[in-house]
Structures are given as C-alpha cells and as structure tokens.
Design an enzyme around this catalytic site. Structure first.
Site, PDB file in Angstrom:
ATOM      1  N   GLU A   1      -0.633 -26.918 -21.670  1.00  0.00           N
ATOM      2  CA  GLU A   1       0.670 -26.973 -22.331  1.00  0.00           C
ATOM      3  C   GLU A   1       0.538 -26.790 -23.838  1.00  0.00           C
ATOM      4  O   GLU A   1       1.340 -26.079 -24.465  1.00  0.00           O
ATOM      5  CB  GLU A   1       1.358 -28.315 -22.029  1.00  0.00           C
ATOM      6  CG  GLU A   1       1.659 -28.528 -20.551  1.00  0.00           C
ATOM      7  CD  GLU A   1       0.544 -29.243 -19.797  1.00  0.00           C
ATOM      8  OE1 GLU A   1       0.844 -29.928 -18.810  1.00  0.00           O
ATOM      9  OE2 GLU A   1      -0.633 -29.109 -20.209  1.00  0.00           O
TER      10      GLU A   1
ATOM     11  N   ALA B   1     -28.666 -20.499   4.885  1.00  0.00           N
ATOM     12  CA  ALA B   1     -28.856 -19.130   5.372  1.00  0.00           C
ATOM     13  C   ALA B   1     -29.676 -19.226   6.649  1.00  0.00           C
ATOM     14  O   ALA B   1     -30.712 -19.902   6.687  1.00  0.00           O
ATOM     15  CB  ALA B   1     -29.587 -18.298   4.326  1.00  0.00           C
TER      16      ALA B   1
ATOM     17  N   LEU C   1     -33.211 -23.739  -8.866  1.00  0.00           N
ATOM     18  CA  LEU C   1     -31.853 -24.298  -8.800  1.00  0.00           C
ATOM     19  C   LEU C   1     -31.013 -23.909 -10.010  1.00  0.00           C
ATOM     20  O   LEU C   1     -30.346 -24.742 -10.633  1.00  0.00           O
ATOM     21  CB  LEU C   1     -31.891 -25.826  -8.642  1.00  0.00           C
ATOM     22  CG  LEU C   1     -32.615 -26.375  -7.408  1.00  0.00           C
ATOM     23  CD1 LEU C   1     -32.467 -27.889  -7.331  1.00  0.00           C
ATOM     24  CD2 LEU C   1     -32.103 -25.731  -6.128  1.00  0.00           C
TER      25      LEU C   1
ATOM     26  N   THR D   1     -31.544 -32.823   5.148  1.00  0.00           N
ATOM     27  CA  THR D   1     -30.511 -33.114   4.154  1.00  0.00           C
ATOM     28  C   THR D   1     -29.135 -32.725   4.655  1.00  0.00           C
ATOM     29  O   THR D   1     -28.168 -33.485   4.521  1.00  0.00           O
ATOM     30  CB  THR D   1     -30.819 -32.377   2.832  1.00  0.00           C
ATOM     31  OG1 THR D   1     -32.098 -32.795   2.356  1.00  0.00           O
ATOM     32  CG2 THR D   1     -29.767 -32.692   1.777  1.00  0.00           C
TER      33      THR D   1
END
Length: 370
Positions: free
Chosen positions: A52, A163, A213, A305
């Site tokens: 805004e 994957a 990562l 995991t």
C-alpha cells in the site's frame, strides 16, 4: 476494467515479491480513481515498505505530491490481503489509508495472523471507509499458501521432493543415485529451491552425499536484475550430525546452517545446533525454525527422512520427478511406509498438476489430510 480485473492486477504485482518477501506474505496494491489505475505497488522485500505504501509513493511519483494527495483522497484501493494494523518493521498500512482519506477498500482475504485478522478492516470501517472482502479470495489464499500455513499451523510450509525411477526407486543398493533425473528436471528443482527459505536433509544424506544445498541458477533464470541480491536458503540437517572435512561442500562459503539433533554443541558463526531431549522432536524443530523466520522448507532427504515427515503428517506438498528407467528389486525404494489397516485409512493426496521435462514427468500433489 472491472473490480475483478483490478484485483487480478494486484495479485500479479504481489507475485513480484516471491523471492524476497518471506516470511511476510506477497501483497500487491492497485489505486483506482474513476476506473483508472493511478498508482500501484507491491511488497518488494521483508522489512521494507508494504504494498500500500509503495502504491501511494508510485502515485506521488506519477503526479507530484500535491496532485497525488487530491487523487488518492476518494480513491479505491485493491489489495489481495488485508492491510496490516500493527507496527512491526513498518508502520500500520491501515493508518496510512485512513490518513489519505481513501473511499473504498477491496480486500481479497483477511490476514490469518490472529493479531491482525479483521482488525485492519474494522479500523477502516470505523473511519468511514467502505470495505469489501472476498474478491478473488481463492486465488488470494493460494498465492499466500506459505503465509497462511505459517499462521494457522505454527510451522513452515513444507515441500517434500524426490527423484525416482519408473519402478519407484531412488538409488541403487550401493547408494548410487547420480543422476536419476535429467538436467531439465534438476534445473526445475533448483527453481523450487529458490522459492523456499530452507533446504532440509537427514543426517545420512548430509554425511554420505556431502550436498551443496544451494540454488545454482543465474539471476536471469531467477528473473531478477543484475544488481539485485539473492539470498541462498538456509541449510538444515535433521539428526545427530557433526561438522567434518567429509562434508566440506555443505559448509562452504560460510553458509547459514541449522542442525536439529539430540547432540549438545556450541553455536558458532552461521552454524546453530538446536538440542532436543526426546526422540521425536520434528514438530518442535519445525516450530523453532519458523521462529527463526524459516517460513518454507524443501525436504530433499532420503527414504528415512521422507518417511518421517509423511508418517507425522508434516508436509503440504509432495513433488516427484519420475525418470523412464528401471532400477530393479534390490534398489532402495522411494518410500517404505507402514501399511494402513484398510484402504479408507490410507493417506490420500490431491493431484495438482503433471509437467514434462523431456522424458521425465514431474507430479505435484497437495496433502489433502491437513
């Protein structure tokens, strides 16, 4: 243009904050006078001006201060999320709208933050400003699914990714998994990495694979300017993991790393160990990550995991890249979950979409059980 068109434009603007707004929501704002857009803006970066305020500044830049103030008075504002009504990093936006004497607010959805939820709208109504909530509400909520999850579940938005081969395997028996998916699929997975605040792997993956990562895409591929700064996601490890020379890639370039485990270790620069006493500390770990502004996480761990997150029903999306290869019976399965007692008790996901990256198929699911 109709009201729905102005809100659609606000949503389009909001998306521009995708890489930098978290842990805040993505918000766009359009100022309309006599059915014409006279100002627009979006929340560009966490800690800086909200949509805004940027729209008001844009109007003043277009028309000059004196003329802009006259234009904004009696104008209509279109925002995809309720204007904030509390002061944190910036002053409340609801106050600014009242001060500028706007006529009407079109708001896509209320803010799910219990400290704000409906409060901003009430302040505007009290000031005599007409408000309408719910325009394109479904699209507005979907846009900020991460923020809504943070506020309602007190944890990060969680995407599980894997994957696999066409027969549902993620690696050979010896652990070799390079590469199951093709380069185009891997590039897409890096794009997903760029959308989250943290990337999580389990202890075994961190030790055996020594993963980087990181997001390895160019600024052009990310859709940002040459002078814009892109912050790499925080690296997160789940389990009793300690730094060693074998995982030098994980700790390269003074990367920010958070490790949740039952080990006691001192915090050092860019490295934090969070110690837990009990065995099943995943839920508390996620709460602690959110408290550190890790509002979204991509989980790239192995079978163990992924099983842990699914078993505890702590995930919002599941992304599977399937390559047209067979790895055979002795290979490691993508998942190894405990069988339900009946089909009715099984975990059922909602299919979102299927995409193709050359010969690989990417399937994205939402968790229908949360």
């Amino acid at each position: 243009m109709k009201d729905i068109d102005f809100m659609a434009r606000a949503i389009e603007l909001a998306k521009k904050g995708q890489l930098k707004a978290q842990p805040n929501p993505m918000v766009g704002c359009v100022i309309v006078k006599n059915k014409k857009i006279v100002g627009e803006g979006w929340h560009q970066e966490y800690g800086k001006d909200h949509a805004e305020i940027n729209a008001i500044k844009n109007c003043k830049k277009r028309f000059g201060l004196e003329k802009a103030l006259k234009i904004i008075a009696g104008s209509d504002f279109y925002v995809n999320l309720e204007p904030c009504s509390i002061e944190k990093n910036t002053p409340p936006c609801s106050n600014a709208l009242i001060e500028h004497k706007i006529k009407k607010l079109f708001c896509g959805t209320l803010d799910p933050n219990p400290k704000i939820n409906g409060r901003g709208v009430k302040l505007l109504k009290k000031a005599g400003i007409e408000t309408k909530v719910g325009l394109l509400s479904k699209e507005c909520k979907q846009l900020n699914k991460i923020f809504f999850t943070n506020q309602k579940k007190s944890r990060p938005y969680i995407i599980l990714k894997s994957a696999q081969s066409i027969d549902g395997k993620i690696a050979l028996k010896n652990g070799d998994s390079s590469w199951i998916s093709n380069p185009e699929s891997r590039k897409d997975s890096h794009y997903i990495r760029s959308q989250v605040k943290g990337i999580l792997v389990g202890r075994e993956t961190a030790e055996k694979d020594n993963p980087s990562l990181t997001v390895r895409l160019t600024k052009k591929e990310l859709g940002i300017g040459k002078n814009q700064i892109f912050d790499q996601p925080t690296k997160i490890v789940l389990g009793n993991f300690k730094k060693s020379k074998k995982n030098n890639k994980l700790f390269a370039n003074n990367a920010k790393i958070i490790i949740g485990s039952r080990l006691s270790a001192k915090k050092s620069e860019n490295l934090e160990y969070i110690e837990y006493k009990g065995k099943n500390f995943l839920g508390k770990f996620l709460e602690d990550l959110l408290a550190r502004d890790i509002s979204s996480i991509l989980v790239e761990g192995g079978q163990k995991t992924l099983n842990t997150f699914i078993t505890n029903n702590l995930f919002d999306e599941l992304v599977i890249y399937t390559a047209p290869i067979f790895l055979g019976d002795a290979s490691i399965e993508t998942l190894s979950l405990k069988a339900p007692k009946s089909i009715k008790q099984s975990t059922r996901l909602n299919k979102v979409k299927i995409e193709r990256f050359k010969d690989d198929l990417k399937t994205t699911y939402y968790n229908a059980n949360i």
